[in-house]
Enzyme design. Structure first.
Site, mmCIF file in Angstrom:
data_model
loop_
_atom_site.group_PDB
_atom_site.id
_atom_site.type_symbol
_atom_site.label_atom_id
_atom_site.label_comp_id
_atom_site.label_asym_id
_atom_site.label_seq_id
_atom_site.Cartn_x
_atom_site.Cartn_y
_atom_site.Cartn_z
ATOM 1 C CD GLN A 295 -26.214 41.839 2.785
ATOM 2 O OE1 GLN A 295 -26.248 42.877 3.435
ATOM 3 N NE2 GLN A 295 -25.596 41.743 1.617
ATOM 4 C CG ASN A 296 -31.045 39.010 -1.472
ATOM 5 O OD1 ASN A 296 -30.655 40.124 -1.106
ATOM 6 N ND2 ASN A 296 -30.589 38.408 -2.561
ATOM 7 C CG HIS B 245 -30.641 41.055 6.608
ATOM 8 N ND1 HIS B 245 -30.157 41.877 5.626
ATOM 9 C CD2 HIS B 245 -29.707 41.078 7.592
ATOM 10 C CE1 HIS B 245 -28.996 42.385 5.997
ATOM 11 N NE2 HIS B 245 -28.691 41.901 7.176
ATOM 12 C CB CYS C 297 -52.326 36.425 21.632
ATOM 13 S SG CYS C 297 -51.170 37.323 20.582
ATOM 14 C CB THR D 228 -24.233 43.084 -1.067
ATOM 15 O OG1 THR D 228 -24.523 43.867 0.099
ATOM 16 C CG2 THR D 228 -22.799 42.587 -0.993
HETATM 17 N N1 APR Z 1 -25.657 41.785 -10.445
HETATM 18 C C1 APR Z 1 -24.828 42.074 -9.396
HETATM 19 N N2 APR Z 1 -24.976 43.169 -8.605
HETATM 20 C C2 APR Z 1 -25.990 44.005 -8.905
HETATM 21 C C3 APR Z 1 -26.886 43.785 -9.983
HETATM 22 C C4 APR Z 1 -26.683 42.621 -10.768
HETATM 23 N N3 APR Z 1 -27.494 42.331 -11.812
HETATM 24 N N4 APR Z 1 -27.791 44.811 -10.014
HETATM 25 C C5 APR Z 1 -27.469 45.634 -8.982
HETATM 26 N N5 APR Z 1 -26.389 45.154 -8.331
HETATM 27 C C6 APR Z 1 -25.721 45.695 -7.146
HETATM 28 C C7 APR Z 1 -25.790 47.193 -6.996
HETATM 29 O O1 APR Z 1 -24.695 47.793 -7.676
HETATM 30 C C8 APR Z 1 -25.662 47.359 -5.475
HETATM 31 O O2 APR Z 1 -24.288 47.472 -5.110
HETATM 32 O O3 APR Z 1 -26.410 45.183 -6.029
HETATM 33 C C9 APR Z 1 -26.220 46.055 -4.923
HETATM 34 C C10 APR Z 1 -27.556 46.228 -4.220
HETATM 35 O O4 APR Z 1 -27.332 47.003 -3.075
HETATM 36 P P1 APR Z 1 -28.559 47.312 -2.081
HETATM 37 O O5 APR Z 1 -29.740 47.740 -2.875
HETATM 38 O O6 APR Z 1 -28.009 48.211 -1.019
HETATM 39 O O7 APR Z 1 -28.929 45.890 -1.466
HETATM 40 P P2 APR Z 1 -28.158 45.097 -0.324
HETATM 41 O O8 APR Z 1 -26.695 45.360 -0.385
HETATM 42 O O9 APR Z 1 -28.623 43.708 -0.411
HETATM 43 O O10 APR Z 1 -28.760 45.763 1.018
HETATM 44 C C11 APR Z 1 -28.324 45.209 2.220
HETATM 45 O O11 APR Z 1 -29.863 46.655 3.409
HETATM 46 O O12 APR Z 1 -31.940 47.634 3.262
HETATM 47 C C12 APR Z 1 -31.218 46.643 3.900
HETATM 48 O O13 APR Z 1 -31.968 44.628 4.832
HETATM 49 C C13 APR Z 1 -31.802 45.285 3.612
HETATM 50 O O14 APR Z 1 -30.666 43.203 3.112
HETATM 51 C C14 APR Z 1 -30.729 44.585 2.792
HETATM 52 C C15 APR Z 1 -29.458 45.304 3.219
#
Ligand code: APR
Length: 250
Positions: A103-104, A121, A157, A194
């Site tokens: 998703q990154n 994404h 453009c 995530t």
């Molecule tokens: N190792 C594993 N997980 C971790 C770590 C780590 N070192 N640090 C944080 N986390 C976890 C957090 O607990 C959280 O559950 O990573 C997750 C990050 O969640 P989000 O910040 O919501 O990111 P993500 O899930 O990728 O968001 C999904 O939302 O904003 C949109 O498009 C954007 O791709 C993104 C999507």
């Protein structure tokens, strides 16, 4: 350390004959210094997604949106892939099949050597013509950091360029989604770093479970996926992956 049973269960299924699919979120890049979105210091704590990451926000104020993306590009450019990215890159040829979905948009998986990453994404390192003028590719890579003038302009453009990311309310690339769904037909499905709240990415683990995969979450916090996976390893990715790699390959 997470209970050794979790590691043993995962290790037993991660055989060379296994079909392995991994989906990552912002947590896999946290150790590299890339801000997550919903954690305590997450981007959505300081900024409003609806003001910066929607087509309406861009139409309203492309300059403001590009100030934010140009800032994120500068921040990410100063970050390096961490051990979790590197281990995942090293696994791409270790199994019967290996698919990395992310998703990154930060590009750290690719900088660590991962190929054919399914980027649900998009990429913060790609741009496109916001007018879709048709005189330029739909998306192309532009590593300019920082941009001299914001918003950057379409070379054909002169419309503002847009970041090559998928905004809230926009459709994902149907081909990418189809390939992600096909990759849920696997033996081991890892959901890493995530919050599992944004679909369709968050729904892939359910498809994998229906295909009979061993589903494993790697996240220090619990998420809506935690209660439905087979194994939950509540540790950071940068701790789990080198530990797993040592068990599997040393
Ligand atoms: N190792 C594993 N997980 C971790 C770590 C780590 N070192 N640090 C944080 N986390 C976890 C957090 O607990 C959280 O559950 O990573 C997750 C990050 O969640 P989000 O910040 O919501 O990111 P993500 O899930 O990728 O968001 C999904 O939302 O904003 C949109 O498009 C954007 O791709 C993104 C999507």
């Amino acid at each position: 350390m997470a209970d050794p049973v979790s590691y043993a269960r995962l290790q037993k299924r991660l055989t060379p004959a296994a079909r392995v699919t991994v989906i990552t979120g912002a947590g896999v890049s946290a150790a590299s210094g890339v801000p997550t979105f919903r954690g305590p210091d997450g981007l959505w704590q300081s900024f409003r997604a609806e003001d910066l990451a929607t087509p309406e926000a861009f139409a309203r104020d492309p300059y403001l949106v590009w100030q934010w993306y140009d800032w994120r590009r500068q921040k990410i450019a100063a970050c390096e892939p961490n051990i979790a990215h590197h281990v995942l890159a090293s696994w791409q040829h270790q199994f019967a099949s290996f698919t990395l979905v992310t998703q990154n948009v930060d590009g750290l998986h690719e900088r660590a050597g991962s190929e054919n990453v399914l980027r649900m994404h998009g990429s913060i390192w790609e741009v496109g013509c916001s007018r879709d003028c048709g005189k330029v590719p739909h998306r192309w890579r532009d590593d300019t950091v920082p941009f001299v003038a914001l918003p950057p302009r379409c070379p054909q453009c002169d419309a503002p360029l847009r970041p090559g990311v998928v905004w809230f309310g926009e459709a994902l690339d149907p081909d990418i989604v189809e390939r992600c769904l096909m990759a849920t037909n696997c033996d081991v499905f890892l959901i890493v770093g995530t919050s599992a709240v944004v679909y369709p990415a968050a729904g892939l683990v359910d498809h994998a479970r229906r295909h009979g995969a061993l589903t494993v979450e790697i996240n220090p916090e619990s998420t809506p996926a935690t209660r439905s996976v087979d194994v939950a390893i509540a540790e950071p990715a940068e701790v789990v992956f080198p530990r797993l790699h040592d068990r599997l390959f040393s």
